[in-house]
Design an enzyme around this catalytic site. Structure first.
Site, PDB file in Angstrom:
ATOM      1  N   HIS A   1      35.010  34.626  38.442  1.00 20.71           N
ATOM      2  CA  HIS A   1      34.000  34.209  37.464  1.00 20.71           C
ATOM      3  C   HIS A   1      34.329  32.532  37.297  1.00 20.71           C
ATOM      4  O   HIS A   1      35.592  32.489  36.728  1.00 20.71           O
ATOM      5  CB  HIS A   1      33.998  34.955  36.253  1.00 20.71           C
ATOM      6  CG  HIS A   1      33.417  36.282  36.239  1.00 20.71           C
ATOM      7  ND1 HIS A   1      32.187  36.793  35.738  1.00 20.71           N
ATOM      8  CD2 HIS A   1      34.175  37.411  36.660  1.00 20.71           C
ATOM      9  CE1 HIS A   1      32.126  37.915  35.905  1.00 20.71           C
ATOM     10  NE2 HIS A   1      33.338  38.311  36.532  1.00 20.71           N
TER      11      HIS A   1
ATOM     12  N   HIS B   1      35.472  39.045  42.939  1.00 22.75           N
ATOM     13  CA  HIS B   1      34.586  37.975  42.607  1.00 22.75           C
ATOM     14  C   HIS B   1      35.507  36.976  41.347  1.00 22.75           C
ATOM     15  O   HIS B   1      36.121  37.666  40.743  1.00 22.75           O
ATOM     16  CB  HIS B   1      33.204  38.115  41.941  1.00 22.75           C
ATOM     17  CG  HIS B   1      33.316  39.285  41.201  1.00 22.75           C
ATOM     18  ND1 HIS B   1      33.485  40.594  41.537  1.00 22.75           N
ATOM     19  CD2 HIS B   1      33.142  39.289  39.768  1.00 22.75           C
ATOM     20  CE1 HIS B   1      33.292  41.326  40.289  1.00 22.75           C
ATOM     21  NE2 HIS B   1      33.150  40.618  39.334  1.00 22.75           N
TER      22      HIS B   1
HETATM   23  P1  DGP Z   1      32.949  42.013  36.504  1.00 22.44           P
HETATM   24  O1  DGP Z   1      32.586  42.509  35.340  1.00 22.44           O
HETATM   25  O2  DGP Z   1      34.022  41.085  36.752  1.00 22.44           O
HETATM   26  O3  DGP Z   1      32.975  43.149  37.527  1.00 22.44           O
HETATM   27  O4  DGP Z   1      31.493  41.140  36.884  1.00 22.44           O
HETATM   28  C1  DGP Z   1      30.364  41.714  37.523  1.00 22.44           C
HETATM   29  C2  DGP Z   1      29.486  40.375  37.213  1.00 22.44           C
HETATM   30  O5  DGP Z   1      28.363  40.667  38.226  1.00 22.44           O
HETATM   31  C3  DGP Z   1      28.766  40.700  35.885  1.00 22.44           C
HETATM   32  O6  DGP Z   1      29.019  39.446  35.147  1.00 22.44           O
HETATM   33  C4  DGP Z   1      27.276  40.785  36.258  1.00 22.44           C
HETATM   34  C5  DGP Z   1      27.358  40.279  37.588  1.00 22.44           C
HETATM   35  N1  DGP Z   1      26.110  40.941  38.421  1.00 22.44           N
HETATM   36  C6  DGP Z   1      25.976  42.243  38.587  1.00 22.44           C
HETATM   37  N2  DGP Z   1      24.906  42.623  39.304  1.00 22.44           N
HETATM   38  C7  DGP Z   1      24.491  41.393  39.713  1.00 22.44           C
HETATM   39  C8  DGP Z   1      23.319  40.819  40.745  1.00 22.44           C
HETATM   40  O7  DGP Z   1      22.521  41.676  41.048  1.00 22.44           O
HETATM   41  N3  DGP Z   1      22.858  39.829  40.562  1.00 22.44           N
HETATM   42  C9  DGP Z   1      23.845  38.536  39.994  1.00 22.44           C
HETATM   43  N4  DGP Z   1      23.579  37.398  40.283  1.00 22.44           N
HETATM   44  N5  DGP Z   1      24.816  39.126  39.404  1.00 22.44           N
HETATM   45  C10 DGP Z   1      25.101  40.392  39.072  1.00 22.44           C
END
Ligand code: DGP
Length: 114
Positions: A102, A100
């Site tokens: 950001h 992903h």
């Molecule tokens: P990373 O640390 O780069 O793996 O970022 C993962 C991101 O995913 C973190 O900023 C929070 C987000 N995240 C985790 N679970 C969910 C979810 O269920 N819904 C959404 N919208 N974001 C999520």
């Protein structure tokens, strides 16, 4: 069925605030925003991380970045500036193992990445 959280968001099995979707990419707001605008862009096809990318994914990664730029403009942060981050594995703090991008912006950020 995949246990991947982001795969479930893409299929709609987990709700999210989706801001963009096409045949390759889904973008939705981060559940725990670290900036006024914090959007996650994910490929619709499951890929664990940058480490799992192959040559066949080059167009997809380019498309992710291109869509991020379009969303930055849509969010009104393109001129002010924004940051694109892909965390990979433990030292970078990757917590969800579906690659992903950001998209962060909407207020000034300190430069050091760490
Ligand atoms: P990373 O640390 O780069 O793996 O970022 C993962 C991101 O995913 C973190 O900023 C929070 C987000 N995240 C985790 N679970 C969910 C979810 O269920 N819904 C959404 N919208 N974001 C999520």
């Amino acid at each position: 069925m995949s246990e991947c959280i982001f795969c479930k968001i893409i299929t709609g099995d987990i709700p999210s605030t989706t801001v963009f979707r096409d045949e390759q990419v889904t973008a939705f707001r981060d559940i725990n925003p670290a900036a006024p605008t914090h959007i996650l862009l994910v490929p619709n096809r499951h890929i664990d991380s940058v480490n799992a990318l192959t040559g066949e994914d080059e167009q997809l990664v380019g498309h992710l970045v291109k869509v991020a730029g379009q969303l930055a403009a849509q969010e009104g942060i393109a001129e002010g500036g924004y940051r694109l981050i892909i965390n990979t594995n433990a030292d970078a703090g990757q917590t969800v193992f579906h690659i992903h991008l950001h998209l962060l912006g909407g207020s000034p950020m300190k430069h050091p990445m760490g």
